[in-house]
Design an enzyme around this catalytic site. Structure first.
Site, PDB file in Angstrom:
ATOM      1  CE1 TYR A 187       1.946  -0.038  72.472  1.00 13.29           C
ATOM      2  CE2 TYR A 187       4.003  -0.209  73.693  1.00 13.29           C
ATOM      3  CZ  TYR A 187       3.326  -0.029  72.501  1.00 13.29           C
ATOM      4  OH  TYR A 187       4.046   0.145  71.345  1.00 13.29           O
TER       5      TYR A 187
ATOM      6  CE  LYS B 203       2.982   8.092  68.523  1.00 15.21           C
ATOM      7  NZ  LYS B 203       4.055   7.077  68.573  1.00 15.21           N
TER       8      LYS B 203
HETATM    9  N1  LIG Z   1       6.750   5.212  67.763  1.00 15.62           N
HETATM   10  C1  LIG Z   1       7.414   4.452  68.599  1.00 15.62           C
HETATM   11  O1  LIG Z   1       8.384   4.903  69.252  1.00 15.62           O
HETATM   12  C2  LIG Z   1       7.032   2.986  68.784  1.00 15.62           C
HETATM   13  C3  LIG Z   1       7.813   2.211  69.649  1.00 15.62           C
HETATM   14  C4  LIG Z   1       7.479   0.878  69.826  1.00 15.62           C
HETATM   15  C5  LIG Z   1       6.418   0.320  69.130  1.00 15.62           C
HETATM   16  N2  LIG Z   1       5.665   1.098  68.320  1.00 15.62           N
HETATM   17  C6  LIG Z   1       4.525   0.463  67.612  1.00 15.62           C
HETATM   18  O2  LIG Z   1       4.614   0.771  66.240  1.00 15.62           O
HETATM   19  C7  LIG Z   1       3.312   0.876  65.670  1.00 15.62           C
HETATM   20  C8  LIG Z   1       3.163   2.228  65.007  1.00 15.62           C
HETATM   21  O3  LIG Z   1       3.362   3.224  65.998  1.00 15.62           O
HETATM   22  P1  LIG Z   1       3.272   4.754  65.677  1.00 15.62           P
HETATM   23  O4  LIG Z   1       4.294   5.428  66.501  1.00 15.62           O
HETATM   24  O5  LIG Z   1       3.233   4.950  64.225  1.00 15.62           O
HETATM   25  O6  LIG Z   1       1.864   5.094  66.344  1.00 15.62           O
HETATM   26  P2  LIG Z   1       0.587   5.852  65.775  1.00 15.62           P
HETATM   27  O7  LIG Z   1      -0.351   5.957  66.916  1.00 15.62           O
HETATM   28  O8  LIG Z   1       0.991   7.082  65.061  1.00 15.62           O
HETATM   29  O9  LIG Z   1       0.029   4.829  64.698  1.00 15.62           O
HETATM   30  C9  LIG Z   1      -0.922   3.825  65.003  1.00 15.62           C
HETATM   31  C10 LIG Z   1      -2.051   3.945  63.991  1.00 15.62           C
HETATM   32  O10 LIG Z   1      -3.009   2.920  64.271  1.00 15.62           O
HETATM   33  C11 LIG Z   1      -4.304   3.472  64.115  1.00 15.62           C
HETATM   34  N3  LIG Z   1      -5.212   2.710  64.965  1.00 15.62           N
HETATM   35  C12 LIG Z   1      -5.282   2.712  66.320  1.00 15.62           C
HETATM   36  N4  LIG Z   1      -6.280   1.910  66.718  1.00 15.62           N
HETATM   37  C13 LIG Z   1      -6.861   1.405  65.578  1.00 15.62           C
HETATM   38  C14 LIG Z   1      -7.955   0.550  65.353  1.00 15.62           C
HETATM   39  N5  LIG Z   1      -8.670   0.042  66.368  1.00 15.62           N
HETATM   40  N6  LIG Z   1      -8.297   0.251  64.070  1.00 15.62           N
HETATM   41  C15 LIG Z   1      -7.601   0.767  63.027  1.00 15.62           C
HETATM   42  N7  LIG Z   1      -6.532   1.612  63.206  1.00 15.62           N
HETATM   43  C16 LIG Z   1      -6.176   1.917  64.463  1.00 15.62           C
HETATM   44  C17 LIG Z   1      -4.180   4.916  64.576  1.00 15.62           C
HETATM   45  O11 LIG Z   1      -5.198   5.735  64.043  1.00 15.62           O
HETATM   46  C18 LIG Z   1      -2.797   5.286  64.063  1.00 15.62           C
HETATM   47  O12 LIG Z   1      -2.875   5.840  62.774  1.00 15.62           O
HETATM   48  C19 LIG Z   1       2.334   0.656  66.812  1.00 15.62           C
HETATM   49  O13 LIG Z   1       1.931  -0.689  66.783  1.00 15.62           O
HETATM   50  C20 LIG Z   1       3.153   0.963  68.044  1.00 15.62           C
HETATM   51  O14 LIG Z   1       2.681   0.266  69.174  1.00 15.62           O
HETATM   52  C21 LIG Z   1       5.955   2.417  68.119  1.00 15.62           C
END
Ligand SMILES: NC(=O)c1ccc[n+]([C@@H]2O[C@H](COP(=O)([O-])OP(=O)(O)OC[C@H]3O[C@@H](n4cnc5c(N)ncnc54)[C@H](O)[C@@H]3O)[C@@H](O)[C@H]2O)c1
Length: 334
Positions: free
Chosen positions: A160, A199
């Protein structure tokens, strides 16, 4: 409260991953503050598929979008004909949040395809439409390098984190080749707040510990949790960073944290105080090798080039979040 002087009314905004935690918060930010904006969500939503670690393949959930009145397209960013559904729009801003967000997925092929390959497609849409693009990178790009984590010194320790670093490298190349484009990568640290509930086990430890406490159980922490520190950031500040990234002094990659590390023990203690309980703490051995023991985002360039200023301390974020944590206690995730 709005976060800069851009008027998003009458603008067309794409949010990939808009049914997930951060993406749905962004969608409501625009709906609430810029009612004339046109927000388009693109998300594959959850199906029943699971990875070998037992976690769901995607976490998007319709309940994150109840009350949202913009366009919602169910599609997979890995599928070009799904992405072609977006051709009917001309976007002004793109927020690319869709990703495999679970840091403990080890199927390298699917992570690279989902997080990296699709990024080229999103960048091309931004280029074609002359849209500004803000995308989610991650503090996982740093692995267990010593704090403070600073852009330019990375050492990812899982697929990741590696995928997010590749995205940042692609972004830098695009910035060099297309100096007229606005491209900003945001390396979120540990985000918590409303709409993370769906999540499940990958939601922040804040909601998980709070629900243990509300169950009447002592919060369970790794042994030595007074010394494991992370940079926790409330989702409203993450939204602030996304909005400010639309008008950067300079395109680039920026850390998004508070710059202040806090221990796991402090979280449990703040939660018990806020929830009015005194259940003590139960400790168990940390089963993970190579665990990130300390994170602290160096946000000096984020402050300078995005004018980002975190507003929520850990205490303030938790206090604001508590009513939602209580509302969700005992609810089914399905
Ligand atoms: N939450 C955190 O602490 C955190 C920290 C660092 C980075 N991030 C990044 O921030 C972004 C949002 O994270 P989040 O916490 O909201 O996660 P999340 O998993 O709630 O949101 C990701 C969304 O992407 C969608 N998704 C996944 N694969 C897909 C695909 N192939 N096609 C279309 N949609 C797809 C999922 O259904 C989900 O709704 C992500 O890129 C994550 O890597 C989050």
């Amino acid at each position: 409260m709005t976060n800069n002087d851009i008027d998003f009314n009458n603008k067309t905004i794409l949010i990939t991953g808009g049914a997930g935690f951060i993406g749905s918060n962004l969608a409501f930010y625009f709906q609430d503050n810029y009612p004339q904006s046109r927000v388009v969500i693109f998300d594959c939503f959850r199906s029943e598929g699971v990875f070998s670690n037992g976690n769901l393949k995607s976490y998007g959930h319709y309940k994150n979008l109840i009350g949202f009145s913009g366009d919602v397209i169910c599609g997979n960013i890995n599928n070009k004909s799904n992405l072609a559904l977006l051709n009917v729009y001309k976007f002004d801003y793109i927020f690319h949040q869709a990703a495999i967000s679970d840091t403990r997925v080890y199927d390298q092929e699917i992570i690279m395809k989902t997080n990296v390959n699709s990024f080229y497609d999103l960048l091309e849409i931004a280029k074609k439409d002359k849209a500004s693009i803000v995308y989610a990178s991650s503090g996982a790009t740093y692995g267990s390098l010593p704090s403070p984590q600073t852009v330019g010194k990375e050492n990812p320790e899982n697929p990741y984190g590696f995928s997010k670093l590749l995205m940042d490298q692609i972004a830098h190349r695009y910035i060099d080749e297309n100096p007229e484009m606005i491209i900003v990568g945001l390396r979120f640290f540990n985000v918590f707040g409303p709409r993370e509930f769906y999540k499940g086990k990958t939601a922040s430890m804040i909601i998980q510990l709070a629900h243990q406490i509300l169950d009447g159980k002592a919060p369970r922490l790794f042994e030595g949790s007074d010394e494991i520190e992370r940079d926790f950031i409330y989702v409203e500040d993450v939204i602030q960073a996304n909005i400010k990234a639309c008008k950067p002094k300079k395109s680039g990659v920026y850390n998004v944290g508070t710059g202040i590390p806090r221990s796991f023990q402090e979280i449990a203690d703040i939660l018990q105080k806020e929830l009015g309980s005194n259940l003590g703490t139960e400790y168990f051995p940390n089963p993970y090798d190579g665990y990130q023991e300390h994170t602290q985002a160096n946000i000096s360039s984020t402050r300078k080039n995005l004018r980002f200023k975190p507003r929520f301390s850990l205490e303030e974020g938790i206090k604001t979040y508590i009513p939602e944590i209580k509302r969700l206690h005992g609810k089914e995730i399905s």
